[in-house]
Structures are given as C-alpha cells and as structure tokens.
Design an enzyme around this catalytic site. Sequence first.
Site, PDB file in Angstrom:
ATOM      1  N   ARG A 185      -3.155  -3.184  -2.217  1.00  0.00           N
ATOM      2  CA  ARG A 185      -3.607  -3.238  -0.820  1.00  0.00           C
ATOM      3  C   ARG A 185      -4.575  -2.111  -0.471  1.00  0.00           C
ATOM      4  O   ARG A 185      -4.541  -1.567   0.643  1.00  0.00           O
ATOM      5  CB  ARG A 185      -2.394  -3.189   0.141  1.00  0.00           C
ATOM      6  CG  ARG A 185      -1.410  -4.320  -0.061  1.00  0.00           C
ATOM      7  CD  ARG A 185      -1.948  -5.591   0.510  1.00  0.00           C
ATOM      8  NE  ARG A 185      -1.353  -6.753  -0.110  1.00  0.00           N
ATOM      9  CZ  ARG A 185      -0.741  -7.724   0.537  1.00  0.00           C
ATOM     10  NH1 ARG A 185      -0.643  -7.679   1.826  1.00  0.00           N
ATOM     11  NH2 ARG A 185      -0.271  -8.756  -0.097  1.00  0.00           N
ATOM     12  N   SER A 260       1.597  -9.610   6.734  1.00  0.00           N
ATOM     13  CA  SER A 260       2.483  -8.462   6.491  1.00  0.00           C
ATOM     14  C   SER A 260       2.005  -7.283   7.331  1.00  0.00           C
ATOM     15  O   SER A 260       0.852  -6.873   7.207  1.00  0.00           O
ATOM     16  CB  SER A 260       2.426  -8.032   5.032  1.00  0.00           C
ATOM     17  OG  SER A 260       2.857  -9.065   4.197  1.00  0.00           O
ATOM     18  N   GLU A 357      -0.155  -1.772   7.545  1.00  0.00           N
ATOM     19  CA  GLU A 357      -1.272  -2.343   6.792  1.00  0.00           C
ATOM     20  C   GLU A 357      -2.511  -2.626   7.663  1.00  0.00           C
ATOM     21  O   GLU A 357      -3.612  -2.241   7.290  1.00  0.00           O
ATOM     22  CB  GLU A 357      -0.825  -3.611   6.055  1.00  0.00           C
ATOM     23  CG  GLU A 357      -1.661  -3.791   4.829  1.00  0.00           C
ATOM     24  CD  GLU A 357      -1.459  -5.095   4.101  1.00  0.00           C
ATOM     25  OE1 GLU A 357      -0.456  -5.795   4.309  1.00  0.00           O
ATOM     26  OE2 GLU A 357      -2.337  -5.419   3.319  1.00  0.00           O
TER      27      GLU A 357
END
Length: 362
Positions: A185, A260, A357
């Site tokens: 990520r 997410s 995130e």
Amino acid sequence: MAWQGMLMFFSGLGRLPFNCQAMLHTSEQDLTAFNTLGLRARAQTLVRFHSQEQLPAISTLAGDHSSVFVLGGGSNVVLAPQLDCLVIKVETRGVRLLEERPDAFIVEAQAGENWHAFVAHCVEKGWWGLENLALIPGTVGAAPVQNIGAYGVELDQRFDSLTAWDMHTQKLVNMRAQDCGFSYRNSVFKQSKPGRWLIVAVRFCLPRPWCPVLGYPDLQRYPGLAADKTSLNAKQVFDAVCDIRRQKLPDPAVLGNAGSFFKNPIVPLETRDRLLAIYPDLVSYPIEGSGRCKLAAGWMIDRAGWKGRRLGAMAVHDRQALVLVNKGGATAADVTALADAIKTDIKNKFDVTLEQEPVAVS
Ligand code: EPU
C-alpha cells in the site's frame, strides 16, 4: 518497443507560451460526487486534465497555488469541506495493446480510465492477469500510488512502467518498478509531496502463459474455482472476485466508503506471538524472511466490538470492520472522529497502532 532505462526524459515540453493557459478551464466545483465516501466538499479551483498538451499549462497554474492535489476516482481520500489547493481532476482516456510477446502482453492505459472497466476490458480481450484486482474503485492512475492489492495479487506484480509528469521539472518521465518504490500500500508517489507527480499512463506486463492466482482463502473456498485449474479461465476468477467483494464490501454508489480505511499493520513476529497467547484466533500473514508479519486490522476492529457501530454520521460496516461508511451527510470531521476512536481503542486493547489508508486533503 522496449521501455528501457531507469528514467527516460522526454524533452521539448518546457514552459509553454502564455496563450496555452487558454487550454485550461478552471472552475469552482462541488466534489461530493467525486469522492466515494460522499463527503460534502468544494474545490475553490478545479482543472480537468484530459490531454497531454495541457501539462505545461497545468504546471504554470500550479505555481500560482500553495498546494496541489491530483484527484483520480476519489476512492482513497478524505476531503475537507472547503479545499484551498488546486485540484487537478484526471480525465484522460485510452487503452491499447503495446506488445504481444511470447512471454507477456504489454498493455497501456491512460490514467483517467476507470480501474474496474479497464480490468474487465483486459479479461474480455484475453490479456489476463489483473482479474484478482476486479471491482476495486478508482482510476488507473491512482492504482500505482497506493500499489493496490487484493485476493493475492498486488499491482507491482503486474507492473511494467509508467509515464508521469514531474510538476517540478516540467518534464514527462518514464519510471520502471525500481523507480516507483512499491511496497504494501505504498510507493514514491504516496510518499512525495501531494501534487509533485501527475501520473499520465500506466503500462502493465501480463505474463503468458496465464497462471491463475487462487491461494487467497476466499478464493480457495469459492465453489468450483480451485477444483479444475486446467479448464479455468480468467473470466471465472474475475466473476468470483466480484462476487466475493460484493458480499463483503459496500458499493460506494449505495453507501459511501473508501474501501479499507486502515492498513493491515506490519509488526515483529514477537508482537504477533504476544497477541496469539491472548487471542488464539488472531488472523495474521507472515512476510517471508522479514521477521515480521501483517495483522488483519479488520479482525482486531471486529474483535474490539466495532462492527456495525455508529458515531455521528459515520459507522463501521456491518460485514467488514475495516471499512467505514457514510450513513448520510458526513464530513471529514465525522470520519476523523470515528477513525480516532477506533485507533485509540485498538491501541488500548492490542497495543498496536493503526495507520489510516485514505489521504486527508484540505
Ligand atoms: N476479518 C474479521 N472481521 C472483519 C473483517 C475481517 O474477522 O470484520 C477477518 C477475516 O475473516 C479474515 C481476515 O480478517 O480472516 C482478513 O479479512 P479479509 O480477507 O476481508 O481481508 P483484509 O485483510 O481485511 C485486505 C485488503 C482489501 C482486500 C482484501 C482481499 C488491506 C488494507 N485491505 O483486506 O483491500 O480486498 O485484503 O485481498 O490490505 C481495499 O483496499 O479497499 C480493500 C478492500
């Protein structure tokens, strides 16, 4: 054509004459429909990027603003109600097969293409290898920024190279994987100052012969998939991934969300072992040879009792605790309040720090 060299500079695109500003139409813009969380937000100045000729003029315009934000599909952002930065909305289109090699298809997509539509197109054309990444919201240009990943495949495993506009040097740059600094990520684009890079096009290397990736537990359990690999095709994997995602993850068009909301934290194996002694059913994934592992943040948030809980206009999704959803009329402050409450609780209960995130933009 081979895309060689660490960085390949395209010259002749320096600052353009003043009249190129005319290519840009800027406006104030309501961004509520342009972020998948559905947060009410307004950009003071928005410019739509739809052709490479605009790039020098966009850089010049950016020079008049204290900060710049590049908006793709708006699926990984938490937007403040009023954005003072210059917002560049990427709307370029186009997909083409660059090379058909015995060992791979090299496919290029312009940054503004919708990611899922691009994956579906590749599957239909027989350019297989991206099907595990089906139904991820957002654009092609945003995909390398957070090195998207799902169901056993990460973008960097299918990456060939990309072309980005460097807002500082005002040049187009060709970047290979080693230039992009991909990790879980993460990438150099995520680490750089927002607005430094404008990703223009991404090229994918889709290996031949196709080999399905079915190791992820949800796919192994999926009826009929793993049984006979020889007769399997990418469309079946694509359909299974879409089905699994639809069961777990809310459709942003129906219920605002950013996928997410937290990364799965990477911790030393000792931390996992300490937690396993208390929670034997803790879910974790070892990272080969690193002495570390990824903990399933969704499992911890669920275990801490957050699934389905609401705080103000935001709530934790009732089928996947890693996803925060907008129950209607939420603002960035509502998102932060719920995210902070979860982070504090997970720190207190598990002594693990969660990292958000989506990028906060103000
Ligand atoms: N779990 C729970 N309760 C929950 C959620 C998860 O117990 O509420 C457990 C699951 O049962 C499973 C484990 O936690 O044992 C992991 O859950 P899941 O397979 O749903 O995957 P994840 O780790 O929560 C990651 C990605 C997803 C991606 C899936 C599938 C991150 C931050 N998220 O989620 O990405 O789709 O794996 O590969 O890495 C996204 O980025 O928006 C996204 C959805």
